[in-house]
Design a protein around this motif. Structure first.
Motif, PDB file in Angstrom:
ATOM      1  N   MET A  17     -25.264 -29.865 -22.248  1.00 18.74           N
ATOM      2  CA  MET A  17     -23.858 -30.284 -22.208  1.00 18.74           C
ATOM      3  C   MET A  17     -23.455 -30.618 -20.777  1.00 18.74           C
ATOM      4  SD  MET A  17     -21.710 -27.633 -24.537  1.00 18.74           S
ATOM      5  CE  MET A  17     -22.567 -26.612 -25.725  1.00 18.74           C
ATOM      6  N   ALA A  18     -23.786 -29.702 -19.852  1.00 15.15           N
ATOM      7  CA  ALA A  18     -23.406 -29.891 -18.452  1.00 15.15           C
ATOM      8  C   ALA A  18     -23.998 -31.185 -17.908  1.00 15.15           C
ATOM      9  CB  ALA A  18     -23.870 -28.693 -17.623  1.00 15.15           C
ATOM     10  N   LYS A  19     -25.254 -31.467 -18.276  1.00 17.36           N
ATOM     11  CA  LYS A  19     -25.900 -32.696 -17.819  1.00 17.36           C
ATOM     12  C   LYS A  19     -25.181 -33.920 -18.375  1.00 17.36           C
ATOM     13  CE  LYS A  19     -30.296 -35.175 -17.987  1.00 17.36           C
ATOM     14  NZ  LYS A  19     -31.695 -35.157 -18.452  1.00 17.36           N
ATOM     15  N   ALA A  20     -24.834 -33.871 -19.660  1.00 18.86           N
ATOM     16  CA  ALA A  20     -24.160 -35.005 -20.292  1.00 18.86           C
ATOM     17  C   ALA A  20     -22.782 -35.251 -19.684  1.00 18.86           C
ATOM     18  CB  ALA A  20     -24.036 -34.766 -21.796  1.00 18.86           C
ATOM     19  N   LEU A  21     -22.124 -34.168 -19.251  1.00 18.08           N
ATOM     20  CA  LEU A  21     -20.773 -34.272 -18.697  1.00 18.08           C
ATOM     21  C   LEU A  21     -20.771 -34.495 -17.191  1.00 18.08           C
ATOM     22  CD1 LEU A  21     -19.233 -31.334 -20.745  1.00 18.08           C
ATOM     23  CD2 LEU A  21     -18.651 -33.748 -21.022  1.00 18.08           C
ATOM     24  N   GLY A  22     -21.930 -34.309 -16.563  1.00 20.71           N
ATOM     25  CA  GLY A  22     -22.024 -34.509 -15.121  1.00 20.71           C
ATOM     26  C   GLY A  22     -21.370 -33.409 -14.311  1.00 20.71           C
ATOM     27  N   VAL A  23     -21.427 -32.163 -14.822  1.00 19.68           N
ATOM     28  CA  VAL A  23     -20.839 -31.031 -14.098  1.00 19.68           C
ATOM     29  C   VAL A  23     -21.876 -29.923 -13.964  1.00 19.68           C
ATOM     30  CG1 VAL A  23     -18.516 -31.542 -14.926  1.00 19.68           C
ATOM     31  CG2 VAL A  23     -19.953 -29.939 -16.207  1.00 19.68           C
ATOM     32  N   ALA A  24     -21.582 -28.953 -13.106  1.00 27.03           N
ATOM     33  CA  ALA A  24     -22.476 -27.813 -12.930  1.00 27.03           C
ATOM     34  C   ALA A  24     -22.420 -26.917 -14.160  1.00 27.03           C
ATOM     35  CB  ALA A  24     -22.079 -27.017 -11.685  1.00 27.03           C
ATOM     36  N   TYR A  25     -23.539 -26.249 -14.426  1.00 29.05           N
ATOM     37  CA  TYR A  25     -23.621 -25.344 -15.581  1.00 29.05           C
ATOM     38  C   TYR A  25     -22.527 -24.276 -15.517  1.00 29.05           C
ATOM     39  CZ  TYR A  25     -25.364 -21.601 -18.593  1.00 29.05           C
ATOM     40  OH  TYR A  25     -25.471 -20.622 -19.533  1.00 29.05           O
ATOM     41  N   ASN A  26     -22.325 -23.673 -14.334  1.00 33.54           N
ATOM     42  CA  ASN A  26     -21.334 -22.600 -14.197  1.00 33.54           C
ATOM     43  C   ASN A  26     -19.915 -23.096 -14.456  1.00 33.54           C
ATOM     44  OD1 ASN A  26     -23.278 -20.706 -13.610  1.00 33.54           O
ATOM     45  ND2 ASN A  26     -23.079 -20.896 -11.396  1.00 33.54           N
ATOM     46  N   THR A  27     -19.637 -24.341 -14.047  1.00 33.18           N
ATOM     47  CA  THR A  27     -18.311 -24.921 -14.302  1.00 33.18           C
ATOM     48  C   THR A  27     -18.054 -25.014 -15.800  1.00 33.18           C
ATOM     49  OG1 THR A  27     -18.377 -26.207 -12.254  1.00 33.18           O
ATOM     50  CG2 THR A  27     -16.858 -26.960 -13.964  1.00 33.18           C
ATOM     51  N   LEU A  28     -19.066 -25.497 -16.522  1.00 28.19           N
ATOM     52  CA  LEU A  28     -18.941 -25.614 -17.974  1.00 28.19           C
ATOM     53  C   LEU A  28     -18.809 -24.243 -18.625  1.00 28.19           C
ATOM     54  CD1 LEU A  28     -19.108 -27.284 -20.616  1.00 28.19           C
ATOM     55  CD2 LEU A  28     -21.586 -26.977 -20.506  1.00 28.19           C
ATOM     56  N   ALA A  29     -19.633 -23.286 -18.190  1.00 26.50           N
ATOM     57  CA  ALA A  29     -19.611 -21.948 -18.789  1.00 26.50           C
ATOM     58  C   ALA A  29     -18.246 -21.286 -18.602  1.00 26.50           C
ATOM     59  CB  ALA A  29     -20.715 -21.087 -18.175  1.00 26.50           C
ATOM     60  N   ARG A  30     -17.655 -21.439 -17.404  1.00 20.74           N
ATOM     61  CA  ARG A  30     -16.330 -20.856 -17.151  1.00 20.74           C
ATOM     62  C   ARG A  30     -15.260 -21.508 -18.023  1.00 20.74           C
ATOM     63  NH1 ARG A  30     -18.106 -20.858 -11.675  1.00 20.74           N
ATOM     64  NH2 ARG A  30     -17.036 -22.840 -11.326  1.00 20.74           N
ATOM     65  N   PHE A  31     -15.374 -22.825 -18.192  1.00 21.41           N
ATOM     66  CA  PHE A  31     -14.401 -23.541 -19.017  1.00 21.41           C
ATOM     67  C   PHE A  31     -14.463 -23.047 -20.464  1.00 21.41           C
ATOM     68  CE2 PHE A  31     -13.290 -27.011 -21.892  1.00 21.41           C
ATOM     69  CZ  PHE A  31     -12.036 -27.383 -21.412  1.00 21.41           C
ATOM     70  N   ILE A  32     -15.687 -22.931 -20.994  1.00 19.27           N
ATOM     71  CA  ILE A  32     -15.864 -22.481 -22.377  1.00 19.27           C
ATOM     72  C   ILE A  32     -15.327 -21.065 -22.554  1.00 19.27           C
ATOM     73  CG2 ILE A  32     -17.618 -21.831 -24.083  1.00 19.27           C
ATOM     74  CD1 ILE A  32     -19.263 -24.226 -23.130  1.00 19.27           C
ATOM     75  N   GLU A  33     -15.593 -20.205 -21.566  1.00 20.42           N
ATOM     76  CA  GLU A  33     -15.113 -18.818 -21.647  1.00 20.42           C
ATOM     77  C   GLU A  33     -13.591 -18.762 -21.583  1.00 20.42           C
ATOM     78  OE1 GLU A  33     -15.669 -14.525 -19.321  1.00 20.42           O
ATOM     79  OE2 GLU A  33     -16.615 -16.353 -18.548  1.00 20.42           O
ATOM     80  N   ARG A  34     -13.005 -19.527 -20.663  1.00 16.12           N
ATOM     81  CA  ARG A  34     -11.542 -19.502 -20.504  1.00 16.12           C
ATOM     82  C   ARG A  34     -10.833 -20.038 -21.740  1.00 16.12           C
ATOM     83  NH1 ARG A  34      -8.035 -21.823 -15.367  1.00 16.12           N
ATOM     84  NH2 ARG A  34      -5.977 -21.689 -16.349  1.00 16.12           N
ATOM     85  N   LYS A  35     -11.439 -21.045 -22.360  1.00 17.98           N
ATOM     86  CA  LYS A  35     -10.829 -21.645 -23.543  1.00 17.98           C
ATOM     87  C   LYS A  35     -11.130 -20.866 -24.824  1.00 17.98           C
ATOM     88  CE  LYS A  35      -8.867 -25.319 -21.776  1.00 17.98           C
ATOM     89  NZ  LYS A  35      -7.435 -25.633 -21.956  1.00 17.98           N
ATOM     90  N   GLY A  36     -12.046 -19.910 -24.726  1.00 17.11           N
ATOM     91  CA  GLY A  36     -12.392 -19.132 -25.910  1.00 17.11           C
ATOM     92  C   GLY A  36     -13.149 -19.937 -26.940  1.00 17.11           C
ATOM     93  N   LEU A  37     -13.929 -20.926 -26.472  1.00 18.19           N
ATOM     94  CA  LEU A  37     -14.699 -21.760 -27.387  1.00 18.19           C
ATOM     95  C   LEU A  37     -15.971 -21.028 -27.783  1.00 18.19           C
ATOM     96  CD1 LEU A  37     -14.304 -25.192 -25.556  1.00 18.19           C
ATOM     97  CD2 LEU A  37     -12.826 -24.152 -27.277  1.00 18.19           C
ATOM     98  N   VAL A  38     -16.426 -21.270 -28.989  1.00 21.67           N
ATOM     99  CA  VAL A  38     -17.594 -20.558 -29.516  1.00 21.67           C
ATOM    100  C   VAL A  38     -18.645 -21.555 -29.935  1.00 21.67           C
ATOM    101  CG1 VAL A  38     -18.445 -18.958 -31.258  1.00 21.67           C
ATOM    102  CG2 VAL A  38     -16.159 -18.657 -30.317  1.00 21.67           C
ATOM    103  N   SER A  39     -19.896 -21.305 -29.505  1.00 20.74           N
ATOM    104  CA  SER A  39     -21.022 -22.153 -29.895  1.00 20.74           C
ATOM    105  C   SER A  39     -21.642 -21.619 -31.167  1.00 20.74           C
ATOM    106  CB  SER A  39     -22.072 -22.183 -28.776  1.00 20.74           C
ATOM    107  OG  SER A  39     -23.217 -22.870 -29.198  1.00 20.74           O
ATOM    108  N   SER A  40     -22.204 -22.545 -31.961  1.00 22.55           N
ATOM    109  CA  SER A  40     -22.887 -22.123 -33.188  1.00 22.55           C
ATOM    110  C   SER A  40     -24.275 -21.600 -32.902  1.00 22.55           C
ATOM    111  CB  SER A  40     -22.987 -23.300 -34.171  1.00 22.55           C
ATOM    112  OG  SER A  40     -23.750 -24.356 -33.608  1.00 22.55           O
TER     113      SER A  40
END
Length: 213
Positions: free
Chosen positions: A187-210
């Motif tokens: 996901m991070a590669k597709a979005l062009g962002v760092a892995y940690n940036t994406l992980a923090r966003f997902i955690e803050r938004k309360g998003l859940v992966s399958s």
């Protein structure tokens, strides 16, 4: 007479990887050492690790090995698949090795990545495969979004959410990735962002992966 300058001899490294403890690294080692002996690659420093090929090569022993290698040094490994799981990840390793002037030998096929025209064409093929892979990821994401919408799932920001985040504009896209179980590193590669940036966003938004990242 002018004194001759000392010639710096290359260092030789072998890299072996298995995904599980039950897999036999010795068969890989035998073939690699036979190749090294035929080409006079001695002495050779061997690195072997048990780790999934899906793990980012930069965080594995392979990354540390490339850090140690310098211009003109040689890294031998049995197959491209020992390096990484996807063409895109293999391409990033090839780029990093080429930028340092490190020569890569794939021992099972005798392929040499040394900056020659042939090796540049092969690297370009990995780059093209990486772009095709990314295109497939995006298409699966769009399909996931369409399916989620048809099932009545909410894809927008949750009510009452405040404050702008770097990835806010990609939230629906990220939810689509999560819906199809895409690993966070991809996901991070597709979005062009760092892995940690994406992980923090997902955690803050309360998003859940399958699936697990």
């Amino acid at each position: 007479m002018t004194a001759n300058k000392a010639v710096s001899l290359p260092s030789y490294f072998g890299y072996l990887r298995v995904s599980t403890d039950s897999q036999d690294v010795e068969s890989q080692k035998l073939g690699l050492l036979e190749y090294a002996n035929r080409h006079g690659f001695a002495p050779m420093s061997l690195t072997a690790e048990t780790v999934s090929r899906a793990a980012d090569w930069k965080g594995r022993e392979l990354g540390a090995l490339l850090d140690r290698a310098g211009r003109g040094d040689v890294i031998c490994t049995p197959e491209f698949t020992r390096l990484a799981a996807t063409p895109g990840q293999v391409f990033t390793f090839l780029e990093a090795a080429a930028s340092k002037g490190v020569v890569l030998h794939i021992t099972k096929t005798g392929t040499v990545m040394d900056g020659s025209m042939q090796s540049q064409l092969l690297a370009a093929a990995f780059s093209m495969a990486s772009m095709i892979e990314l295109s497939f990821i995006r298409e699966r994401t769009r399909e996931g979004l369409r399916r989620a919408k048809s099932e009545g799932k909410r894809l927008g920001r949750p009510p009452g959410a405040s404050g702008r985040l770097k990835l806010d504009e990609h939230e629906d896209e990220i939810k689509g990735y999560l819906a199809i179980g895409l690993p966070k590193r991809k996901m991070a590669k597709a979005l062009g962002v760092a892995y940690n940036t994406l992980a923090r966003f997902i955690e803050r938004k309360g998003l859940v992966s399958s699936k697990k990242a």
